[in-house]
Design a protein around this motif. Structure first.
Motif, PDB file in Angstrom:
ATOM      1  N   ILE A  71       0.820  -1.213   0.000  1.00  0.00           N
ATOM      2  CA  ILE A  71       0.000   0.000   0.000  1.00  0.00           C
ATOM      3  C   ILE A  71       0.857   1.268   0.000  1.00  0.00           C
ATOM      4  O   ILE A  71       0.576   2.206  -0.748  1.00  0.00           O
ATOM      5  CB  ILE A  71      -0.960   0.011   1.211  1.00  0.00           C
ATOM      6  CG1 ILE A  71      -2.058  -1.030   1.012  1.00  0.00           C
ATOM      7  CG2 ILE A  71      -1.579   1.385   1.414  1.00  0.00           C
ATOM      8  CD1 ILE A  71      -2.974  -1.190   2.191  1.00  0.00           C
ATOM      9  N   VAL A  72       1.895   1.321   0.809  1.00  0.00           N
ATOM     10  CA  VAL A  72       2.695   2.548   0.940  1.00  0.00           C
ATOM     11  C   VAL A  72       3.284   3.018  -0.387  1.00  0.00           C
ATOM     12  O   VAL A  72       3.139   4.185  -0.739  1.00  0.00           O
ATOM     13  CB  VAL A  72       3.779   2.401   2.033  1.00  0.00           C
ATOM     14  CG1 VAL A  72       4.784   3.525   1.978  1.00  0.00           C
ATOM     15  CG2 VAL A  72       3.127   2.370   3.411  1.00  0.00           C
ATOM     16  N   PRO A  73       3.942   2.159  -1.176  1.00  0.00           N
ATOM     17  CA  PRO A  73       4.469   2.654  -2.460  1.00  0.00           C
ATOM     18  C   PRO A  73       3.387   3.136  -3.427  1.00  0.00           C
ATOM     19  O   PRO A  73       3.557   4.156  -4.097  1.00  0.00           O
ATOM     20  CB  PRO A  73       5.214   1.454  -3.040  1.00  0.00           C
ATOM     21  CG  PRO A  73       5.486   0.571  -1.899  1.00  0.00           C
ATOM     22  CD  PRO A  73       4.384   0.787  -0.917  1.00  0.00           C
ATOM     23  N   LEU A  74       2.276   2.408  -3.474  1.00  0.00           N
ATOM     24  CA  LEU A  74       1.189   2.810  -4.373  1.00  0.00           C
ATOM     25  C   LEU A  74       0.585   4.147  -3.951  1.00  0.00           C
ATOM     26  O   LEU A  74       0.357   5.030  -4.782  1.00  0.00           O
ATOM     27  CB  LEU A  74       0.105   1.732  -4.405  1.00  0.00           C
ATOM     28  CG  LEU A  74       0.511   0.387  -4.996  1.00  0.00           C
ATOM     29  CD1 LEU A  74      -0.618  -0.622  -4.857  1.00  0.00           C
ATOM     30  CD2 LEU A  74       0.917   0.540  -6.440  1.00  0.00           C
ATOM     31  N   VAL A  75       0.342   4.281  -2.671  1.00  0.00           N
ATOM     32  CA  VAL A  75      -0.235   5.525  -2.155  1.00  0.00           C
ATOM     33  C   VAL A  75       0.772   6.668  -2.289  1.00  0.00           C
ATOM     34  O   VAL A  75       0.394   7.799  -2.602  1.00  0.00           O
ATOM     35  CB  VAL A  75      -0.678   5.334  -0.690  1.00  0.00           C
ATOM     36  CG1 VAL A  75      -1.007   6.648  -0.030  1.00  0.00           C
ATOM     37  CG2 VAL A  75      -1.866   4.398  -0.627  1.00  0.00           C
ATOM     38  N   SER A  76       2.033   6.379  -2.067  1.00  0.00           N
ATOM     39  CA  SER A  76       3.071   7.410  -2.180  1.00  0.00           C
ATOM     40  C   SER A  76       3.120   7.995  -3.580  1.00  0.00           C
ATOM     41  O   SER A  76       3.254   9.214  -3.757  1.00  0.00           O
ATOM     42  CB  SER A  76       4.443   6.835  -1.829  1.00  0.00           C
ATOM     43  OG  SER A  76       4.455   6.380  -0.514  1.00  0.00           O
ATOM     44  N   LEU A  77       3.015   7.144  -4.565  1.00  0.00           N
ATOM     45  CA  LEU A  77       3.013   7.607  -5.952  1.00  0.00           C
ATOM     46  C   LEU A  77       1.809   8.504  -6.226  1.00  0.00           C
ATOM     47  O   LEU A  77       1.945   9.579  -6.819  1.00  0.00           O
ATOM     48  CB  LEU A  77       3.020   6.403  -6.901  1.00  0.00           C
ATOM     49  CG  LEU A  77       3.188   6.703  -8.378  1.00  0.00           C
ATOM     50  CD1 LEU A  77       4.509   7.431  -8.634  1.00  0.00           C
ATOM     51  CD2 LEU A  77       3.129   5.421  -9.166  1.00  0.00           C
ATOM     52  N   ALA A  78       0.651   8.086  -5.768  1.00  0.00           N
ATOM     53  CA  ALA A  78      -0.566   8.886  -5.966  1.00  0.00           C
ATOM     54  C   ALA A  78      -0.486  10.217  -5.225  1.00  0.00           C
ATOM     55  O   ALA A  78      -0.834  11.266  -5.785  1.00  0.00           O
ATOM     56  CB  ALA A  78      -1.791   8.100  -5.505  1.00  0.00           C
ATOM     57  N   VAL A  79      -0.013  10.183  -3.985  1.00  0.00           N
ATOM     58  CA  VAL A  79       0.085  11.411  -3.187  1.00  0.00           C
ATOM     59  C   VAL A  79       1.075  12.387  -3.804  1.00  0.00           C
ATOM     60  O   VAL A  79       0.829  13.597  -3.846  1.00  0.00           O
ATOM     61  CB  VAL A  79       0.476  11.089  -1.724  1.00  0.00           C
ATOM     62  CG1 VAL A  79       0.861  12.334  -0.948  1.00  0.00           C
ATOM     63  CG2 VAL A  79      -0.678  10.386  -1.023  1.00  0.00           C
TER      64      VAL A  79
END
Length: 87
Positions: A44-52
Motif C-alpha cells: 500500500i505505501v508505495p502505491l499511495v506514495s506515488l498517488a500522493v
C-alpha cells in the motif's frame, strides 16, 4: 493535513470489505487482520506514495515518508489498545 488523516485511516479499509467477504457477524474476527499487516502495508505505501506525490505535487520521497508515518501511527495506536491488532 486532510491527506494525512486519509492516509492514517487506510488500514481500516477492511471495514468496508468485511461484509463482502466475511459477513457482518464475523467482523470482529476479520477486522485488524490483513489490512494491518506488514506485507499489505508494504504494498500500500508505495502505491499511495506515488498517488500522493502526483496529487500534492511533492517529491516521491516526501510522500513515501508521509504515507509511512501516517499508516504507522494508525497501526501503533491500534496495537496499544485493548482490542489490539489481530494475527
Amino acid at each position: 493535513m486532510v491527506s494525512g488523516v486519509i492516509l492514517a485511516n487506510l488500514p481500516d479499509v477492511d471495514v468496508l470489505l468485511t461484509p463482502l467477504f466475511a459477513g457482518s457477524s464475523r467482523h470482529h474476527n476479520w477486522h485488524r487482520t490483513w489490512s494491518h499487516s506488514l506485507p499489505c502495508n508494504s504494498i500500500i505505501v508505495p502505491l499511495v506514495s506515488l498517488a500522493v506525490s502526483k496529487v500534492l505535487g511533492i517529491t516521491l520521497s516526501s510522500s513515501a515518508l508521509l504515507a509511512s508515518l501516517c499508516i504507522a501511527s494508525h497501526l501503533l495506536t491500534d496495537w496499544i489498545t485493548h482490542y489490539g491488532v489481530r494475527q
